[in-house]
Scaffold this motif. Structure first.
Motif, PDB file in Angstrom:
ATOM      1  N   PRO A   1      45.870  37.371  39.302  1.00 49.87           N
ATOM      2  CA  PRO A   1      47.593  37.526  39.705  1.00 49.87           C
ATOM      3  C   PRO A   1      47.986  36.565  40.592  1.00 49.87           C
ATOM      4  N   PHE A   2      47.560  36.299  41.789  1.00 51.71           N
ATOM      5  CA  PHE A   2      48.046  35.376  42.882  1.00 51.71           C
ATOM      6  C   PHE A   2      48.333  34.333  42.074  1.00 51.71           C
ATOM      7  N   GLY A   3      47.230  33.669  41.283  1.00 56.58           N
ATOM      8  CA  GLY A   3      47.811  32.316  40.341  1.00 56.58           C
ATOM      9  C   GLY A   3      48.766  32.652  40.101  1.00 56.58           C
TER      10      GLY A   3
ATOM     11  N   ALA B   1      45.468  37.181  46.922  1.00 53.65           N
ATOM     12  CA  ALA B   1      43.678  35.761  46.637  1.00 53.65           C
ATOM     13  C   ALA B   1      42.663  36.029  46.788  1.00 53.65           C
ATOM     14  N   VAL B   2      42.913  37.430  47.861  1.00 50.29           N
ATOM     15  CA  VAL B   2      41.287  37.618  48.392  1.00 50.29           C
ATOM     16  C   VAL B   2      41.298  39.219  48.429  1.00 50.29           C
ATOM     17  N   LEU B   3      42.365  39.543  47.678  1.00 47.87           N
ATOM     18  CA  LEU B   3      42.163  41.029  47.706  1.00 47.87           C
ATOM     19  C   LEU B   3      42.335  42.483  46.582  1.00 47.87           C
ATOM     20  N   VAL B   4      43.197  41.039  45.578  1.00 47.29           N
ATOM     21  CA  VAL B   4      43.343  41.747  44.438  1.00 47.29           C
ATOM     22  C   VAL B   4      42.279  41.114  42.836  1.00 47.29           C
ATOM     23  N   GLU B   5      42.321  42.100  42.047  1.00 40.53           N
ATOM     24  CA  GLU B   5      41.386  41.710  40.492  1.00 40.53           C
ATOM     25  C   GLU B   5      41.717  42.088  39.570  1.00 40.53           C
ATOM     26  N   TYR B   6      41.902  42.418  38.920  1.00 43.51           N
ATOM     27  CA  TYR B   6      42.520  42.985  37.203  1.00 43.51           C
ATOM     28  C   TYR B   6      41.690  44.202  37.540  1.00 43.51           C
TER      29      TYR B   6
END
Lengths: 447, 447, 447
Positions: free
Chosen positions: A305-307, B28-33
Motif C-alpha cells: 500500500p505505501f508503495g 510503510a511502518v504499520l500497514v500490511e495486506y
C-alpha cells in the motif's frame, strides 16, 4: 468554410453502414459463444464436473466489467465535455467510436488470443478486453478532440484497434509481460499513438478557434462527472482481468491508495503553480487520475500500500506539472496540439507505470509470490520499448491516412464547435456560457 | 477582503504534502495486506483449507464497496453542487477531503480494530470502513459548505476521523452495539460534530453573502445527480458490512422500502408546506434520503418491510418539516448556520435511527433471531448518548482550532463563491446563474 | 390559467399519504421476508442443507438489481430532462412515481406470482421484478411528459401496475412465454398503454406551449447522462432475472452486441435524414437504446452474437426513422402527442423484440438447448397479441379516468414548465436557457 466539405450526410452513414455490415458478416463467420455462455456446452460442463451455475465466471467478472463499461462511456465521455461548445460531440462521438471499437476489438483480439477450431470464443472476459482496447482509442481521441470528424475517428479506430491487438499480443503472449491494468498496452500506446496522429494533423491556424478551446462553468461540472467515475472505478479497471483471488483483491487496494495519494498531490501542485495560489479545474479533472494509470502494471504485484501511495503521489505531481509547463511547450515547439492533455494523464504516467512495473517485477522474489518471476523486469522493459515503437510508427501512418481531405473534417476556424455536426437550436442559446458574449451586441442577427 | 488572507499557495500545498508524507511513512511502518490480499498468505490458505479463489471475500464485498464509493464521491459531491457559484468547490473539496480521510481512517480504524503483531491488516472490508468514516466527515462538511477553506477542511478531517474511530470503537467493541449502517456512528456523529463546529465558526456578517447561498436552475439538476445516487445505493451502504447471508439480504430490502416510503412522505410534506402548494427542490434533494439514515441501525434486524416503510415515512416527514421550520430557527436563535441542512438529513433521522434500533433490539427475541440479544436495547441507547457527547465535545474543541485565522478561510462577504479559490474564467460567464439577479427588480419586463 | 386549478397543496399530499398508508397496511398484513432474507428460515436452511452464506442468492442477483435500479432512477429520470424548463419535474416526478410503483408492484406481482400461506414472500428477485414493473410505468410517463400533474401520474401508476402484473401473469405463467428482458411485458405494454392514454388526454391547444417543448444545450447533456446509463446497464436489465449460469451470461453478451450495432445504425440514419447531414441529439439519446429493447425477449436464447447485432442494427434504423417521419404523422393524424417518442424507443422495438423472440423460439431445437421448446413460437406470438390488447383497452379506460379535471393538471398554455409545480427562483434565472433571450440587447448592464 471555404474549400471545406463538412457535410456528413454521405460520409458518415456510408462509413457506419459499411463497417457494421462487415462486422456482422465477420461475426457470423467467426464468432461463437464460449463454453460458459453457450447453452449446450455449459450444461455439458455442469454435468461432467458436477459444477454449479454459481461458478460460472460471469459472477466473478461481470461487476468489474460494468465498472469498466461505465468508465469507457460515462468516464471518458463526460470527461471530454469540458469544452464550452463541444459537449454533444464529446459524449456522442465517444459513444459512437466506443460502440464500434468494442465490436472490432472482439474480432482482432479474438484472432490474436487464439482461435478455437477457426472460431473466436467470446464471454465476459472478452467483453472486458474489448472495452480495454476501446479505452485506448478514446485516449487517442482525447488528443484530437474538437479537430476531427466522426468519420476520421471511426477510421482511426479501425487502424488503432488492429495495432493495439498486435501490440498486446506481442507484449502479453510473446514477451510474457504483465500489464493487467494496461499502463503500457492501453495508456502509453493510446497516448503516444494519439499524440503522433495529432502531430501529423497539426493545424497551423488553430488559434482562430482558440476562444472555443476552453471551458465554461457548467461544462467543467459535467466534466467532473467523468473524472469522478473514472477515479472511483479505476480499481475495477486495473483488476478486471487479473487472476481471481488475492491478485484481484490486491490490485483493487493498490489502485485505491495510489489514487487517493495522487489526489492530494494534484491539489498541492495545482495550488502551488496557479496564479494567486488558485486551483485549476483542468488539473483536478485530469491529473488526479494519473495514480490509476501509474499502477496499471504493478498494481497486481506485491507493490504494498505505501508503495502504491508513493507512486500515486509522484504521478499526480508529474501530471499536474505537465499540464502547467509541458503542454504549452509541446504545442509551440513540437507542434502537438493535445486538446485534453493526454500526454500528462496517460503518456507520462503510463511510462511511469511501465517503469514501476519493471522495477517491481525485478525485485519480486520467489519467496513473496510463491513462484518465480525471473527476467520479468527485462521483459517488462522491452515491452515498453515495443509499445512506444508501435505507437509512433503506427501513429505516423494512420495520421497521414486521416489527413486526406475526404472525411468531412472541420476547418481550423470552426474547431471545438458542435454546430458544425449537430443540429443546435441556435447559436444564441448556448451563448451565455461563452466569452463571445462580449460581442453580443454586435450580433444582432441572433436576436 | 480586508485583513483576510485567502491565498492558498502556501497553506494548501504544505498541508497536503505534509499529510501525505506522514501517511506514506505510517503506512510503510504499520500497514500490511491481510490474508486474502497477500499473495503468500492467500495461497497458503488455499492449500490448507482446500479453498477456492471464488471464496475470497473480495467477491462478496466489492460490489457493495463500489456502491458506497459512488455515494461518497458522486453522491455527497454532487448533492452539494446545488449552490449557484460553489459547484467546483463542492465536488472538488469533497473529492480532496475524502481522498485524505480514507487513508487516515485506514490507520485510525486499523489501530482500534486490533493490530496483528504490530501491523494493521487491510482488505476490502477495511476499505468499506474507511469510506464509511469518510462519509461522516463529508456530513460535517455539509454544515460548513461555502464557509471554509480546503485547509480548514483537511484539518477538520484529521481530528474528526480520529474521534470517529474512537467513538466507533467504544460503540461497536466496548458497548457491543449494532450499527451496521451507521445511524449513530456515521450520521448522528457527523451531523452534530459539524453543527457544533459551525456554531463555533458562526459568521455574524454572513448575510452579506446571502445572495449566493442559493441554487439556480441547472445547479439544482446537478445536485439531483447526487441525490439519486445516494438514494439508489443506500441499500448497499447499510448492508455493506453486515454479516453475509440473510443479514445482508434483509438490510438491503429494509432500506429499499424505507426509502421508497420516505420519498412519498417528502413529496407530500413539501407540497403541503410550500407556498401555493409548490414543491421545493431542497426537500426532494435531501429529505427523501432520510429514510436511509433512519434504518441505518435497525436495517439488519427483523424490522419487517412494513416496519421499514413506517420508519421511512416518519423520517421523510420529520426531515422535510425540519428544513421548512427548524433550520431558520436554528440559524436565528442558536446561531448555527447549517448550509446543507445536515441536521434535517443526518441529525434528526440519525437519532430516530438510533432509537428505532434500540427499540427493535429490545423487542428481539431469541425465537426470531436464533440467538439472544439480551440488554441489546440498553446498549444501543447508551451508544447514542456516547455518540452525542463525543460529537459535541469534539466539535467544540475542533471548532476553536479551526477558528484560528491562519487557514486561508474566506471573509463573510465572499462565502459560497468559487472564484476565491478557483481560476474561474470570468465573472461574466457565470453571471446568468447569479446575482446579477440583485438588479432583478429593474428588469420588470422579465417578470 | 383560467378555469384550471393547478395547486397541489390538497391533491398531492392527500394522494401520497393515502397511498402510502394503504401500502403500509397491506405490507403489514400480507408481506414477509422470503427464506433467504428471514433470519430464522435462512439459518434453518443453512443447517439442513449444509449450505454456505455465500450461496445466498443475494450475491448472484444484487449487482444486476443495482444496475436495473440505476436505469430506473438515473436512466429514465435524466433521459427525460432534455426539456429546457422541465428538468425538475422530469427527474423528480420520475423519482416519485417510481418510489410508489415499486411498492405497489411488490404487492401486485406477489399476489399473482403465488402466495405462500396467504403471504407474499419477498427477496432480491421480487425487488428486480418490482423495478421492472416500475420501468413500464416510466415508459408511459415518457409519452405524457410535461402534460400531467404528479397526482395524475400516481393514479396512472396505481392502475398500470395492476394491469402490468395481470398481463405478466398471463404471459409468463399461463402462456409460459419467455420474456426475461420484457420486450413485451415492459416495453410494448408500457409504450402502447402510454400512447393510448396520451391519445385520450389529447390537448388541442398544446402548440401554445410549443416553444417550451424542446431542449437547450445543457439540458441535452443532462439527458445524455440518462441515455448512457440506460445503454451501459441494459445487459444487466435483460439478464437480471434469467436463469443463473449460461443464460445470464449469454443474455448479457447478446444485449451488449445488439446495442453496439444499434448505435452505429442510429448515427448513420440520423445523419442521413438530418438537414445538411447534421446529427440530431434526439436520435442519439433515444434510438441508440432500441437495440436493448429489441433483444429483450430473444436475448436469453441462442440468438448468436451476429444475430443480436443484426437485430440491433434494424432496431436503431427503425427507431431513428420513426422519430424523423412517424412521430409528426402520429401527432397530426392520430392526435397522439408523444413527448419522448416512446413509440419509437419502446413501442416499435418492443414489437420487433417480440417477433424476434417468437421466431428464435420457433427455430430452437432440442439439440441446441438441451431441452424442448415445442410450440414456444406460437405462445410467444399470442403473448404479443394479449399484451397489445391489454395495453389498448387498459389505456383507454385509465385515460378517461385521468381526464377528470380534479388532479391539478396543467392548462395547455403552461405545459412543459416547472414553475407550475415547483418553487423556481425567478423566470429570469432560467432565462439564458430560454428564448426570452431575444430581449438581451436591452440589458447592456449584464454585458
Amino acid at each position: 468554410m471555404a474549400g471545406y466539405q463538412t457535410n456528413l450526410r454521405l460520409t458518415l452513414p456510408l462509413t457506419c453502414v459499411i463497417l457494421e455490415v462487415i462486422l456482422i458478416i465477420l461475426f457470423a463467420v467467426l464468432v461463437e459463444y464460449d463454453h460458459e455462455t453457450d447453452a449446450k456446452l455449459w450444461h455439458k460442463h455442469l454435468l461432467q464436473h458436477n459444477d454449479s451455475n454459481y461458478n460460472n465466471d460471469f459472477y466473478y467478472r461481470y461487476p468489474s466489467f460494468q465498472d469498466v463499461h461505465v468508465m469507457i462511456f460515462v468516464g471518458f465521455g463526460f470527461l471530454m465535455t469540458f469544452l464550452q461548445r463541444y459537449g454533444f460531440s464529446s459524449v456522442a462521438f465517444n459513444f459512437l467510436i466506443a460502440a464500434f471499437a468494442l465490436q472490432w476489438a472482439t474480432l482482432m483480439q479474438g484472432f490474436f488470443h487464439g482461435m478455437h477450431g477457426g472460431k473466436i470464443h467470446i464471454g465476459v472476459e472478452s467483453m472486458i478486453n474489448a472495452d480495454f482496447c476501446t479505452g485506448s482509442v478514446l485516449i487517442s481521441f482525447g488528443a484530437l478532440l474538437g479537430k476531427t470528424s466522426p468519420v476520421q475517428l471511426l477510421l482511426m479506430a479501425v487502424f488503432e484497434v488492429t495495432l493495439f491487438a498486435t501490440n498486446e499480443y506481442i507484449l502479453l503472449s510473446i514477451l510474457q509481460a504483465k500489464d493487467a491494468g494496461g499502463s503500457m498496452t492501453i495508456h502509453t500506446f493510446g497516448a503516444y499513438f494519439g499524440l503522433v496522429v495529432a502531430r501529423v494533423l497539426y493545424r497551423p491556424q488553430l488559434d482562430k478557434s482558440k476562444h472555443k478551446n476552453c471551458s465554461v462553468y457548467h461544462s467543467d461540472l459535467f466534466a467532473m462527472i467523468g473524472t469522478i467515475y473514472l477515479w472511483m472505478f479505476w480499481p475495477s479497471f486495473n483488476s478486471a482481468i487479473t487472476a481471481h483471488g488475492d491478485d484481484q483483491h490486491r490490485t483493487v487496494m493498490n489502485t485505491y491508495y495510489s489514487l487517493a495519494a495522487c489526489t492530494l498531490a494534484t491539489f498541492a501542485m495545482s495550488s502551488l503553480v496557479g496564479p494567486g495560489g488558485k486551483l485549476d479545474m483542468v488539473h483536478i479533472q485530469n491529473a488526479a487520475l494519473a495514480g490509476g494509470v501509474a499502477v496499471g502494471t504493478a498494481g497486481e504485484m506485491m507493490l504494498t500500500p505505501f508503495g502504491s501511495m508513493a507512486v500515486g503521489f509522484l504521478a499526480g505531481t508529474i501530471s499536474t506539472l505537465g499540464y502547467k509547463f509541458l503542454s504549452p511547450v509541446m504545442e509551440k515547439k513540437l507542434k502537438i496540439q493535445d486538446t485534453c492533455g493526454v500526454h500528462n494523464l496517460h503518456g507520462m504516467p503510463g511510462i511511469l507505470g511501465a517503469v514501476v512495473g519493471a522495477v517491481t517485477a525485478s525485485l519480486a522474489t520467489r519467496e513473496v509470490y510463491g513462484d518465480g518471476m525471473e527476467d520479468q523486469g527485462v521483459r517488462q522493459a522491452i515491452s515498453l520499448a515495443v509499445t512506444l515503437g508501435m505507437a509512433l510508427v503506427g501513429g505516423v501512418i494512420v495520421g497521414f491516412i486521416l489527413k486526406l481531405p475526404i472525411y468531412s473534417g472541420p476547418p481550423d476556424t470552426i474547431c471545438f464547435e458542435d454546430a458544425i455536426y449537430w443540429e443546435v437550436l441556435t447559436a444564441l442559446i448556448a451563448l451565455p456560457f461563452h466569452p463571445g458574449m462580449r460581442q453580443l451586441s454586435e450580433n444582432k442577427k441572433y436576436l
